[in-house]
Motif scaffolding. Structure first.
Motif, short mmCIF file in Angstrom:
data_model
loop_
_atom_site.label_atom_id
_atom_site.label_comp_id
_atom_site.label_asym_id
_atom_site.label_seq_id
_atom_site.Cartn_x
_atom_site.Cartn_y
_atom_site.Cartn_z
N SER A 122 0.81 -1.22 0.00
CA SER A 122 0.00 0.00 0.00
C SER A 122 0.84 1.27 0.00
CB SER A 122 -0.94 0.00 1.22
OG SER A 122 -0.19 -0.08 2.42
N ALA A 123 2.12 1.16 0.33
CA ALA A 123 2.99 2.35 0.35
C ALA A 123 3.44 2.75 -1.05
CB ALA A 123 4.20 2.09 1.23
N LEU A 124 3.20 1.87 -2.04
CA LEU A 124 3.59 2.19 -3.42
C LEU A 124 2.58 3.18 -4.00
CD1 LEU A 124 5.37 1.67 -5.92
CD2 LEU A 124 3.91 -0.28 -6.46
N LYS A 164 10.83 -0.44 0.70
CA LYS A 164 11.81 -1.37 0.15
C LYS A 164 12.33 -2.29 1.25
CE LYS A 164 15.75 1.82 0.58
NZ LYS A 164 16.83 2.50 -0.17
N VAL A 165 12.77 -3.47 0.81
CA VAL A 165 13.29 -4.47 1.75
C VAL A 165 14.57 -3.96 2.40
CG1 VAL A 165 14.23 -6.80 1.96
CG2 VAL A 165 12.30 -6.38 0.45
N LYS A 166 14.66 -4.16 3.71
CA LYS A 166 15.88 -3.81 4.44
C LYS A 166 16.49 -5.10 4.99
CE LYS A 166 17.68 -0.64 7.97
NZ LYS A 166 17.34 0.33 9.03
N ALA A 167 17.18 -5.80 4.11
CA ALA A 167 17.73 -7.11 4.47
C ALA A 167 18.79 -7.02 5.55
CB ALA A 167 18.31 -7.79 3.22
N SER A 168 19.38 -5.85 5.72
CA SER A 168 20.46 -5.70 6.69
C SER A 168 20.01 -5.90 8.13
CB SER A 168 21.11 -4.32 6.55
OG SER A 168 20.15 -3.29 6.79
N VAL A 169 18.70 -5.90 8.37
CA VAL A 169 18.22 -6.10 9.75
C VAL A 169 18.39 -7.56 10.18
CG1 VAL A 169 16.57 -4.21 9.52
CG2 VAL A 169 15.81 -6.56 9.12
N VAL A 170 18.56 -8.46 9.21
CA VAL A 170 18.77 -9.88 9.55
C VAL A 170 20.20 -10.07 10.04
CG1 VAL A 170 18.79 -12.24 8.69
CG2 VAL A 170 17.05 -10.64 7.89
N THR A 171 20.36 -10.68 11.19
CA THR A 171 21.68 -10.88 11.79
C THR A 171 22.08 -12.35 11.77
OG1 THR A 171 20.81 -11.20 14.02
CG2 THR A 171 21.21 -8.92 13.32
N THR A 172 23.34 -12.60 12.07
CA THR A 172 23.79 -13.99 12.17
C THR A 172 23.06 -14.71 13.28
OG1 THR A 172 25.63 -13.26 13.58
CG2 THR A 172 26.08 -13.51 11.23
N SER A 173 22.66 -13.99 14.32
CA SER A 173 21.89 -14.61 15.40
C SER A 173 20.53 -15.09 14.90
CB SER A 173 21.70 -13.62 16.55
OG SER A 173 22.93 -13.29 17.14
N ASP A 174 19.95 -14.33 13.97
CA ASP A 174 18.67 -14.75 13.38
C ASP A 174 18.85 -16.04 12.59
OD1 ASP A 174 17.32 -12.47 14.36
OD2 ASP A 174 17.95 -11.29 12.62
N ILE A 175 19.94 -16.14 11.86
CA ILE A 175 20.21 -17.35 11.08
C ILE A 175 20.43 -18.54 12.01
CG2 ILE A 175 21.73 -18.44 9.41
CD1 ILE A 175 20.13 -16.19 8.19
N ALA A 176 21.24 -18.32 13.05
CA ALA A 176 21.51 -19.39 14.00
C ALA A 176 20.24 -19.85 14.69
CB ALA A 176 22.53 -18.91 15.04
N SER A 177 19.39 -18.91 15.07
CA SER A 177 18.13 -19.26 15.74
C SER A 177 17.20 -20.03 14.81
CB SER A 177 17.43 -18.00 16.25
OG SER A 177 18.21 -17.34 17.22
N ALA A 178 17.18 -19.64 13.53
CA ALA A 178 16.30 -20.30 12.56
C ALA A 178 16.71 -21.74 12.29
CB ALA A 178 16.28 -19.50 11.26
#
Length: 464
Positions: A122-124, A164-178
């Motif tokens: 909706s922001a577009l 727009k996507v802000k992929a930088s908010v994903v951290t290595t901790s997020d990957i490890a937790s997933a």
């Protein structure tokens, strides 16, 4: 009183084995779900059996540095033609986003091209008097098509605002937790993966540790192998001689880990070696009827060279590749028959010299047989513990193992119930222990010929 002829049935005394899956990757990373037609929920394992299905559920972009699952998707489906894959995307675009400031953008053929990270929500907004548009993704762009019913249809530029996507908010901790979400695969998908991957992140020690923890204990029952890339970035191993230091610093030394260095390249593409090794292992397992008894070493990879993370070319001699193998790191080599994977050892070598731990195919066979036994006999739990039950379990297991021996997947195997391992107190408590003896074939990684001059042939050739 019954008068007549009657028939009844007894349960078969031998059960049908439930063979565990082999060569099925569980891959954690980021996907451009803003592009997907039917985007999968973030953090939920998604089973994909084809390229089309993966694109539909996860989207696709050539920006592999950001969207790491796309690298694996391309390699597994396009290069190795293997399936299935279980993906776990951690990028939640409902929260991992930011507003892009409204700006004037050029119009070409009544269309405006936004970057692929633009989100069609909706922001577009097309900020022009009466401006209306239809948005859709095509290739690496979000295309805003100006509609003829709007006043901006013939405009040379329009002002557009979007998220727009802000992929930088994903951290290595997020990957490890997933990585913990591999526990959901059996309940949600009915499949237990046996290869754990996180391309672009496995070189981080926290992620590698999480992968290893799950590889040795999925659902408290099953085992897998963690495919871990050793860092070859700016602060990583820039030469083969640096690899041992980085391996030790990241504490990569477990029998459930397969350590890999450096990266692979194919044309303009760069692949983490874990990505292609997963495809190669799946390919080999499939060719062997789903049994992981054969090593991926000396089998063809889909690459035309080795490189570091920044693209710097790496050239390895046979001696250098063997050095890496000797420290428990597998690599790739172009020596006799094109580019092949090179190395039979898990990351525990050389500190662990137990053959069932350090040889990749032997270790995988122990895990696979164990996984299959758990799945086969889970249905026997809580049944009355009597001789018939024990004989059914023993007969079923021995028949299956004998079949593996007959096919050459094992050199020999048997299951026994040893009196010394089953004290009366355990039997009274409903505990049965069965001892499995098995010997998978080791890879023939060294073949030596001894050449000797035999003078007797001179006599037989010239005087006989």
């Amino acid at each position: 009183m019954n008068h007549g002829v009657y028939v009844s049935q007894l349960a078969t005394s031998v059960s049908t084995p439930v063979v565990a899956e082999s060569g099925i990757p569980f891959v954690v990373g980021l996907a451009p779900v803003q592009v997907a037609d039917k985007p999968a929920a973030a953090g939920t394992p998604v089973l994909c059996t084809s390229w089309a299905e993966a694109v539909e559920k996860l989207g696709y972009s050539d920006d592999w540095a950001t969207y790491t699952l796309c690298e694996f998707m391309y390699s597994h489906f396009k290069l190795f033609a293997c399936q299935p894959v279980i993906f776990c995307n951690v990028l939640d675009i409902s929260t991992a986003k930011e507003a892009s400031a409204a700006s004037d953008m050029a119009v070409t053929n009544h269309e405006v091209l936004l970057p692929v990270e633009a989100i069609n929500d909706s922001a577009l907004v097309v900020k022009a008097a009466g401006g209306t548009g239809n948005a859709y993704y095509s290739g690496e762009h979000l295309v805003v098509e100006l509609l003829s019913t709007g006043s901006a249809y013939s405009a040379e530029q329009v002002n557009i605002a979007y998220n727009k996507v802000k992929a930088s908010v994903v951290t290595t901790s997020d990957i490890a937790s997933a990585m913990e979400n591999v526990e959901l695969c059996l309940t949600l998908l009915g499949v237990v993966p046996d290869l754990l991957c996180a391309p672009g992140y496995s070189q981080q020690s926290t992620v590698a540790a999480a992968m290893t923890a799950k590889a040795g204990n999925i659902n408290g029952l099953f085992r897998a192998k963690a495919l871990i890339d050793i860092d070859c970035g700016a602060s990583g191993a820039r030469s083969y001689s640096d690899v041992l230091t980085k391996k030790n610093a990241a504490n990569i030394s477990d029998e459930d880990e397969i350590a890999l260095w450096p990266m692979l390249k194919l044309g303009e593409y760069k692949f983490h070696m874990s990505t292609q090794l997963a495809g190669l292992m799946a390919q080999i397992d499939t060719d062997n009827g789903g049994c992981p008894y054969e090593s991926p070493s000396n089998k063809g990879l889909q690459c035309d060279g080795l490189c570091l993370e920044d693209g710097t070319e790496v050239n390895l001699t046979l001696a250098q590749a063997n050095y890496l193998n000797g420290i428990g790191v597998d690599t790739a080599l172009n020596f006799m028959s094109g580019w092949v994977a090179w190395g039979n050892y898990t990351a525990c070598y050389p500190s662990n010299t137990d053959v069932k731990d350090y040889f990749i195919p032997v270790s995988r066979m122990f895990g696979w047989v164990g996984n299959s036994l758990v799945k086969t006999f889970w249905s026997k739990l809580d049944k009355p513990m009597n001789r018939r039950l024990i004989d059914t379990v023993l007969d079923t297991a021995n028949i299956w193992l004998n079949g593996l021996v007959g096919m050459g997947y094992l050199l020999g195997a048997r299951v026994e119930m040893l009196e010394s391992e089953n004290p009366l107190t355990n039997l009274m408590a409903g505990i049965i222990k069965l001892h499995v003896y098995m010997t998978p074939p080791s890879p023939a990684q060294e073949i030596d010929f001894v050449l000797e001059y035999d003078a007797s042939y001179v006599t037989s050739a010239l005087q006989g």
